[in-house]
Write a protein that holds these residues in place. Structure first.
Motif, short mmCIF file in Angstrom:
data_model
loop_
_atom_site.label_atom_id
_atom_site.label_comp_id
_atom_site.label_asym_id
_atom_site.label_seq_id
_atom_site.Cartn_x
_atom_site.Cartn_y
_atom_site.Cartn_z
N LYS A 1 -67.24 26.88 -9.23
CA LYS A 1 -68.55 26.93 -8.56
C LYS A 1 -68.42 27.61 -7.20
N MET A 2 -67.38 27.28 -6.45
CA MET A 2 -67.17 27.90 -5.14
C MET A 2 -66.96 29.40 -5.30
N VAL B 1 -69.99 26.27 0.98
CA VAL B 1 -71.17 27.03 0.56
C VAL B 1 -72.35 26.73 1.48
N CYS C 1 -69.62 21.42 2.92
CA CYS C 1 -68.77 22.24 2.06
C CYS C 1 -68.92 23.68 2.48
FE1 F3S Z 1 -70.70 22.41 -2.13
FE2 F3S Z 1 -69.41 22.63 -4.39
FE3 F3S Z 1 -70.50 20.36 -3.73
S1 F3S Z 1 -70.78 24.14 -3.54
S2 F3S Z 1 -72.31 20.98 -2.62
S3 F3S Z 1 -68.81 21.32 -2.66
S4 F3S Z 1 -70.42 21.21 -5.77
#
Ligand code: F3S
Length: 406
Positions: free
Chosen positions: A374-375, A356, A354
């Motif tokens: 969250k992102m 992050v 992902c």
């Molecule tokens: Fe990444 Fe979002 Fe999953 S930050 S680990 S895609 S919850």
């Protein structure tokens, strides 16, 4: 003072090293945490979800820690799955991931495999073969999955750290405290949500403003309007987990423990939510030129990928777009022709990673549009990109024009 922690004969034997050095080290971690948190005993867990997988976060020291644990004979004894890694392990070369980074990433995954962990590489294990049942005790570390498992599924897990989830997987137990106990699952505050929640971005904004107020406590939500069917509770879970370390929430008439009448709200403080602007303000930036769109945080479901394919049909993206998902979901999407439809618009359906946890600085992006709270919450600090946060439709428009339309 007598030791309040009661261990079974088998647990004492593991601690004494009778089942090998790897298991002994794991039990030492589990017992130390049990004492810190005042647990009366340990509880068997049905599965573990382990974070700390990307080499970007783990580094060489983390890799050597895992390799040493495997060399000492550590092996998981319950089904255990892994969080996303730092790269798509099949498409990394064509996507431009640095070769040396991928070599180190593969070494991390090999160490986990030697420990017996399945290399699922997703933050949504419940969409990829590891869906817990109501009431099951778990040792899960991925914060969004913890909130989803506790809240949407009624399973029981604390927010484990990566090493503690791995230790729990190796001994098959974790400390029984917090969200494993009935009293730890009772709400501390009621949020009376009087404004409509009509999109995944609205859910993310709501989760963020509640998370900021709750900080590690359990909220109870009453919603005046039903959440639209396309919106998944994983969005709300991730937002609350990121902004306020919330591991469990209840939604009246929707989440299992609220439906069963397991929780009580009598006498609790009530906060009225009349609008979501405060949540949007915490997440949305001011940049106007966009060069990257991120969809799939937490990892996209098949229906979310289908919605993207529908939105992009016959159109051409001006920016990069990554739709991140679990490998089995990507395979199902490819079999249904959805990956091809997204790729012919210029997008990418990316598995195993992902934005992050990937080394995104190496790609030179400057500004991201995302529909994930969250992102949006993590990206400025983790990757240094500017962020716009909004609905799927706004993100698609940003991808097509390269500009954010408020
Ligand atoms: Fe990444 Fe979002 Fe999953 S930050 S680990 S895609 S919850």
């Amino acid at each position: 003072m007598a030791d309040a922690l009661q261990l079974t004969a088998e647990e004492k034997a593991i601690l004494a090293g009778e089942q090998g050095l790897g298991a002994k080290s794991a039990m030492e971690i589990v017992v130390a945490l049990a004492k810190i948190y005042g647990a009366a005993d340990l509880v068997p867990v049905a599965s573990a979800q382990i974070s700390g997988v990307s080499f970007k976060n783990l580094g060489q020291a983390g890799l050597e820690f895992l390799q040493e644990w495997a060399a000492r004979g550590g092996r998981v004894r319950v089904p255990s799955t892994l969080n996303p890694a730092g790269a798509d392990l099949q498409a990394w070369r064509e996507m431009g991931f640095p070769e040396e980074f991928v070599r180190q990433q593969n070494a991390v995954i090999a160490a986990y495999v030697a420990l017996g962990v399945a290399p699922t590489l997703t933050c949504t294990p419940y969409q990829a073969g590891n869906a817990p049942a109501f009431g099951q005790h778990l040792a899960w570390a991925e914060s969004s999955a913890v909130a989803y498992a506790n809240s949407a599924l009624g399973a029981r897990t604390n927010r484990e750290g990566g090493p503690s989830a791995l230790a729990a997987a190796i001994v098959g137990r974790t400390a029984r405290y917090g969200l494993h106990l009935d009293q730890g699952r009772q709400p501390a505050c009621v949020f009376d949500v009087r404004c409509p929640v009509r999109s995944e971005a609205d859910l993310g904004a709501l989760g963020t403003l509640i998370g900021q107020q709750m900080r590690n406590r359990v909220p109870y939500l009453g919603l005046e309007e039903e959440i639209p069917p396309r919106c998944d509770l994983k969005t709300l879970s991730a937002a609350m987990a990121a902004s306020g370390a919330v591991g469990l929430y209840h939604v009246e008439g929707l989440t299992p423990e609220a439906k069963l009448g397991f929780v009580t709200t009598a006498g609790l403080p009530v906060v009225t939510v009349n609008g979501l602007e405060a949540g949007y303000r915490l997440l949305d930036g001011t940049v106007t030129e966009i060069d990257l769109v991120s969809i799939g945080c937490p990892h996209a479901s098949l229906s979310e990928i289908e919605a993207m394919a529908d939105a992009l049909d016959g159109r051409r993206l001006r920016t990069e777009m990554w739709v991140t998902t679990a490998r089995p979901i990507r395979e199902a999407a490819a079999a249904a022709g959805l990956v091809e439809r997204i790729e012919s618009a210029g997008g990418k359906v990316v598995a195993d990673t992902c934005l992050v946890v990937a080394p995104i600085a190496a790609f030179g992006f400057r500004a991201m549009a995302t529909n994930s709270a969250k992102m949006a919450f993590y990206t400025p600090a983790h990757s240094g990109l500017s962020v716009r946060f909004g609905s799927l439709e706004q993100c698609v428009e940003a991808g097509l024009t390269g500009r954010w339309q408020p």
